[in-house]
Design an enzyme around this catalytic site. Structure first.
Site, PDB file in Angstrom:
ATOM      1  N   GLY A   1      -1.684  -2.102  -6.778  1.00 47.62           N
ATOM      2  CA  GLY A   1      -0.573  -2.828  -7.376  1.00 47.62           C
ATOM      3  C   GLY A   1       0.345  -1.879  -8.107  1.00 47.62           C
ATOM      4  O   GLY A   1      -0.128  -1.065  -8.904  1.00 47.62           O
TER       5      GLY A   1
ATOM      6  N   CYS B   1      -4.336  -6.691  -6.719  1.00 52.30           N
ATOM      7  CA  CYS B   1      -4.426  -6.193  -8.080  1.00 52.30           C
ATOM      8  C   CYS B   1      -5.679  -5.338  -8.205  1.00 52.30           C
ATOM      9  O   CYS B   1      -6.591  -5.435  -7.400  1.00 52.30           O
ATOM     10  CB  CYS B   1      -4.548  -7.347  -9.078  1.00 52.30           C
ATOM     11  SG  CYS B   1      -3.101  -8.406  -9.102  1.00 52.30           S
TER      12      CYS B   1
ATOM     13  N   TYR C   1      -7.754  -2.236   5.361  1.00 51.54           N
ATOM     14  CA  TYR C   1      -6.499  -1.678   4.875  1.00 51.54           C
ATOM     15  C   TYR C   1      -6.420  -1.409   3.376  1.00 51.54           C
ATOM     16  O   TYR C   1      -5.975  -0.342   2.964  1.00 51.54           O
ATOM     17  CB  TYR C   1      -5.354  -2.619   5.288  1.00 51.54           C
ATOM     18  CG  TYR C   1      -4.022  -2.322   4.655  1.00 51.54           C
ATOM     19  CD1 TYR C   1      -3.379  -1.101   4.876  1.00 51.54           C
ATOM     20  CD2 TYR C   1      -3.389  -3.247   3.837  1.00 51.54           C
ATOM     21  CE1 TYR C   1      -2.151  -0.819   4.294  1.00 51.54           C
ATOM     22  CE2 TYR C   1      -2.159  -2.971   3.257  1.00 51.54           C
ATOM     23  CZ  TYR C   1      -1.550  -1.752   3.485  1.00 51.54           C
ATOM     24  OH  TYR C   1      -0.337  -1.471   2.911  1.00 51.54           O
TER      25      TYR C   1
ATOM     26  N   ASN D   1      -8.149 -10.207 -10.595  1.00 51.74           N
ATOM     27  CA  ASN D   1      -7.809  -9.864  -9.217  1.00 51.74           C
ATOM     28  C   ASN D   1      -8.240 -11.044  -8.347  1.00 51.74           C
ATOM     29  O   ASN D   1      -9.419 -11.375  -8.328  1.00 51.74           O
ATOM     30  CB  ASN D   1      -8.551  -8.583  -8.815  1.00 51.74           C
ATOM     31  CG  ASN D   1      -8.352  -8.190  -7.371  1.00 51.74           C
ATOM     32  OD1 ASN D   1      -9.143  -7.431  -6.821  1.00 51.74           O
ATOM     33  ND2 ASN D   1      -7.306  -8.675  -6.731  1.00 51.74           N
ATOM     34  N   GLY D   2      -7.293 -11.656  -7.655  1.00 53.72           N
ATOM     35  CA  GLY D   2      -7.618 -12.802  -6.802  1.00 53.72           C
ATOM     36  C   GLY D   2      -6.544 -13.862  -6.903  1.00 53.72           C
ATOM     37  O   GLY D   2      -5.441 -13.597  -7.386  1.00 53.72           O
TER      38      GLY D   2
END
Ligand code: SF4
Length: 489
Positions: A50, A24, A264, A124-125
């Site tokens: 996302g 995210c 990445y 985010n997580g």
């Protein structure tokens, strides 16, 4: 061999994706008359993190307003939608679901009104104790609207007996374990929180007299904001009428930045964890060449993921870099496959070989990861079909042997080819003339003096934060390896 949705030849629709999934992205802004429009642009820059849903909540100091939708940012927010998001502060989110289903109810930011007033949150997580917290909250009468772990924060906040909103938020967040970079929006302030391990990135920037917080600095570049520093692990930043206040209310913990952000996920034009992603990624290629160079005529990146590492590999090895695979940038997530099978169809829709670069050459094919191996196998076959004499695959990170519990969507361990097969078995499966990964030491060398501050669990199976026991199934391996050398089932 585990199947991949991406390379199946049977179904009518197919996708091509043999990567860990993005997670995210969060963006927040305070003190700008066009806060929602800038949040929209920030999310635009973070779209790679996302693509399932997106949303923005704004505040004009009196009321919070939310707009959320499924799909890409450009499709969700038109002029009319943004015009409804009035006020000088806003938070926004792009989502790929790592916890909870893909549906509008789970799109973020989530917005509620409770005893402490209105509050919106985006995250985010991934929490490792969300099930326990959810069960406890449900037993206390909480009614959940979503299946996302982010909603847990809102219920904990609403349940808090602390008098001030800030105190209630800190009390709520203190009960969470795992990975969280969070943005909360109250009527008159924005609160940014990073977990004490600092798993996921979050940067702080300035825009005129206002402040910007974002998962990656590329979101600041687009709107002309300047990067100031990272929100520190365990830090709570309160940006409101009294300016910016920083507190560190949580117990200190070992820093565990996600190294996969550099390998990445993050954009190469971003600074992540204070380091240039492009620099680290190019370094990975240089180190890969130092460890595993092979006589060859041309270095070919898998676009776009292998480009930075290929630049480093070519520079260190002296073998010229050429774009022997061309990517079609206009491919959606799924596409219709003809019933009469076309050779290498699934991969060809996205990548097409350049015969004049590959024909008769010894090719080093560079990618940033190899998860199931299905896409690499298609690419090697395709490059050989374009006339390559040899194809040597080089991967700019170590073998991925364990799943992630900290916000990245990974297959279970039994689906990770490197967890279940030897190097030579994988080489034979992808039909390469040789295969080498970067070593763990090489990976850590690429982040230089900060090597001890990175999480590398997906390469080692050593986890810095314990995860729930019932998730141990993700770590199970198949009972027996296929030793016949015929891995493709
Ligand atoms: S397990 Fe891997 S993907 Fe997950 S946080 Fe650690 S390094 Fe990142």
């Amino acid at each position: 061999m585990p199947s991949s949705r991406g390379c199946s030849t049977g179904p009518v629709t197919a996708t091509m994706n043999d990567k860990f999934k993005d997670e995210c992205g969060v963006f927040g802004i305070v003190g700008h008359p066009e806060a929602a429009k800038l949040a929209y642009l920030g999310l635009y820059a973070l779209q790679h993190r996302g693509q399932e849903s997106g949303g923005i909540v704004s505040s004009d100091g009196l009321k919070l307003r939310a707009e959320r939708g499924m799909g890409h940012v450009a499709d969700i927010f038109g002029e009319d939608v943004l015009a409804r998001l009035t006020g000088s502060s806003a938070i926004g989110h792009v989502r790929y679901s790592t916890a909870g289903e893909s549906r509008l109810a789970n799109a973020q930011p989530l917005l509620i009104e409770c005893v402490h007033g209105e509050v919106a949150v985006c995250h985010n997580g991934n929490l490792v104790n969300q099930r326990e917290l959810r069960e406890w909250l449900t037993s206390q009468g909480a009614i959940f609207q979503t299946s996302s772990d982010t909603e847990v924060f809102l219920h904990l906040y609403a349940h808090s007996r602390a008098r001030a909103g800030e105190e209630a938020l800190i009390e709520a967040v203190a009960q969470a374990q795992g990975a969280f970079s969070l943005l909360f929006l109250l009527r008159d302030r924005l609160i940014a929180v990073r977990d004490p391990h600092g798993f996921r990135p979050m940067a702080l920037g300035r825009l005129g007299d206002g402040w910007v917080v974002a998962s990656e600095t590329c979101a600041m570049d687009l709107i002309g904001a300047t990067y100031e520093r990272d929100v520190e692990p365990g830090e709570v930043l309160i940006i409101g009428p009294d300016g910016l206040k920083s507190v560190k209310p949580f117990p200190r913990a070992a820093i565990s930045h996600c190294i996969f952000e550099h390998v990445y996920f993050a954009r190469p034009d971003s600074l992540v964890f204070g380091q240039s992603v492009n620099e680290v990624r190019t370094n990975l290629g240089r180190l890969l060449a130092r460890e595993a160079a092979v006589p060859a005529d041309v270095v070919v990146p898998v676009p776009d993921s292998g480009v930075c590492a290929s630049v480093g590999y070519a520079e260190m090895s002296g073998v010229p870099l050429q774009f022997g695979l061309i990517r079609n940038h206009y491919v959606g997530r799924t596409f219709i496959e003809p019933r009469q099978s076309i050779r290498h169809f699934g991969v060809k829709v996205k990548l097409n070989p350049v015969r004049s670069i590959l024909d008769g050459r010894r090719v080093v094919l560079i990618d940033d990861s190899l998860v199931r191996g299905t896409t690499s196998r298609k690419l090697v076959k395709m490059i050989k079909a374009a006339g390559a004499k040899e194809v040597h695959v080089r991967i700019s990170c170590p073998p991925t042997v364990s799943p992630c519990f900290y916000g990245i969507d990974t297959p279970r361990r039994s689906d990770l080819i490197a967890a279940t097969h030897t190097l030579d078995e994988i080489r034979r499966y992808i039909e390469a003339d040789s295969l080498q990964y970067l070593s763990l030491e090489g990976l850590l060398r690429a982040v230089a003096d900060r090597a001890d501050q990175y999480c590398t669990s997906c390469y080692t199976g050593n986890y810095p934060v314990p995860f729930p026991r019932d998730e141990a199934q993700y770590l199970q391996l198949p009972l027996a390896l296929d030793t016949r050398g015929q891995i493709d089932r």
